[in-house]
Write an enzyme that holds these catalytic residues in place. Structure first.
Site, PDB file in Angstrom:
ATOM      1  N   LYS A  30       0.868  -1.178   0.000  1.00  0.00           N
ATOM      2  CA  LYS A  30       0.000   0.000   0.000  1.00  0.00           C
ATOM      3  C   LYS A  30       0.899   1.220   0.000  1.00  0.00           C
ATOM      4  CE  LYS A  30      -3.809   2.344   2.305  1.00  0.00           C
ATOM      5  NZ  LYS A  30      -3.195   3.682   2.105  1.00  0.00           N
ATOM      6  N   ASP A  32       2.068   5.206  -0.122  1.00  0.00           N
ATOM      7  CA  ASP A  32       1.666   6.414   0.598  1.00  0.00           C
ATOM      8  C   ASP A  32       2.006   7.626  -0.259  1.00  0.00           C
ATOM      9  OD1 ASP A  32       0.667   7.955   2.591  1.00  0.00           O
ATOM     10  OD2 ASP A  32       2.316   7.657   3.993  1.00  0.00           O
TER      11      ASP A  32
END
Length: 323
Positions: A30, A32
């Site tokens: 994931k 950022d």
């Protein structure tokens, strides 16, 4: 030949994470950063945010690298990230990307169109195979997002230990459903982060300039702005000054927060002369440790402002942690 155009990004849900033993899923980091849809039509390349704002000028190195891909036309979904010295993506660092002070990477994780072929109904694994083939000789800063489907539990543990924000679990055979928040893609968080709307700020104390803390909230199902916390950490001199300039032109007399919720906070204990309300259209990315039983967040830290999400779309996100 029809020109390829913007595709509204597919979004991950915050459902319960799947079991690491479930072979229907694959996993990737994931990131950022900023979601970026790259569109190539011959020599013309556009890099657009999830709100369809142009990112061409801000990240010209990504545009240049996409233009060099060995395909006449394509649409790629990915994330524009800044890397810290340990190679981790950092939303705080990307705030300074315009100055060229940090390395930028565009992690491509989905191929939606290739030539005249619409790939969105193909299984995810097939789209990724085509994407990897397209990017085999890609120039920096464009890189394929690495995914994994073996030793899932151990890999997630290692990712957590190196300080990754989280992972995304995706059904291997899932189609790309533009604009949807699908249960076929699930966020797995190692630390808690989400966007909050800025509804006001307090006066600074001591030697601090600009403001003391931002007052944060999120919208409920009745479109009321619910107060969640204040945040006064995570700023440097530059972000204090730039954020304060944006706040000053948004000052208003009336609180934008739902009155009942605001009564639960310490800001209404005594006169409100040290609080300034603002038009609630600025969105901040905030990290924190947990939600409390009364709907507040603990230990919030300011990571940066987001210009790629409308404030009215900011809601309280359910927490889905890695098992």
């Amino acid at each position: 030949m029809k020109k390829l155009s913007f595709v509204v990004p597919m979004k991950a849900s915050t459902s319960e994470p799947p079991s690491p033993a479930d072979c229907r899923w694959l996993y990737e980091m994931k990131f950022d950063g900023y979601r970026g849809i790259a569109i190539k039509n011959g020599k013309q390349v556009e890099l657009l945010s999830r709100n369809r704002n142009s990112l061409d000028v801000r990240f010209p190195e990504v545009v240049t690298a996409i233009a060099k891909l060995p395909v006449d036309r394509c649409v790629i979904d990915g994330e524009i990230c800044a890397l810290d010295p340990k190679g981790r993506t950092s939303f705080q660092l990307i705030q300074n990307a315009e100055e060229g002070t940090v390395p930028i990477v565009y992690y491509a994780f989905d191929l939606l169109f290739e030539g005249s072929n619409d790939l969105r109904t193909l299984p995810l694994v097939e789209r990724k195979e085509r994407l990897d083939a397209l990017l085999v000789d890609a120039h920096d800063p464009v890189r394929p997002s690495v995914y994994f489907d073996r030793d899932v539990a151990k890999t997630l543990t290692r990712m957590r230990k190196i300080g990754a924000e989280g992972a995304i679990a995706k059904v291997r055979d899932s189609a790309y459903v533009a604009g949807s928040r699908s249960a076929d893609w699930v966020k797995i968080r190692f630390s808690l982060q989400q966007e909050f709307v800025i509804g006001g700020y307090s006066e600074p104390k001591g030697s601090r300039s600009g403001f003391g803390a931002l007052l944060l909230g999120y919208y409920d199902k009745d479109r009321r702005l619910i107060y969640a916390s204040k945040v006064g950490t995570g700023f440097n001199d530059k972000t204090l000054a730039s954020t304060f300039r944006l706040l000053q032109v948004r000052v208003r007399k009336k609180s934008p927060f739902a009155p009942f919720e605001l009564k639960r906070t310490r800001w209404t204990r005594g006169p409100l002369s040290k609080v300034h309300w603002v038009k609630p259209d600025l969105v901040a990315q905030i990290s924190f440790t947990e939600w409390t039983d009364d709907g507040s967040i603990r230990h919030p830290v300011f990571l940066g402002l987001r210009d790629d999400k409308p404030s009215m779309q900011v809601v309280r996100e359910p927490v889905a942690r890695a098992k």
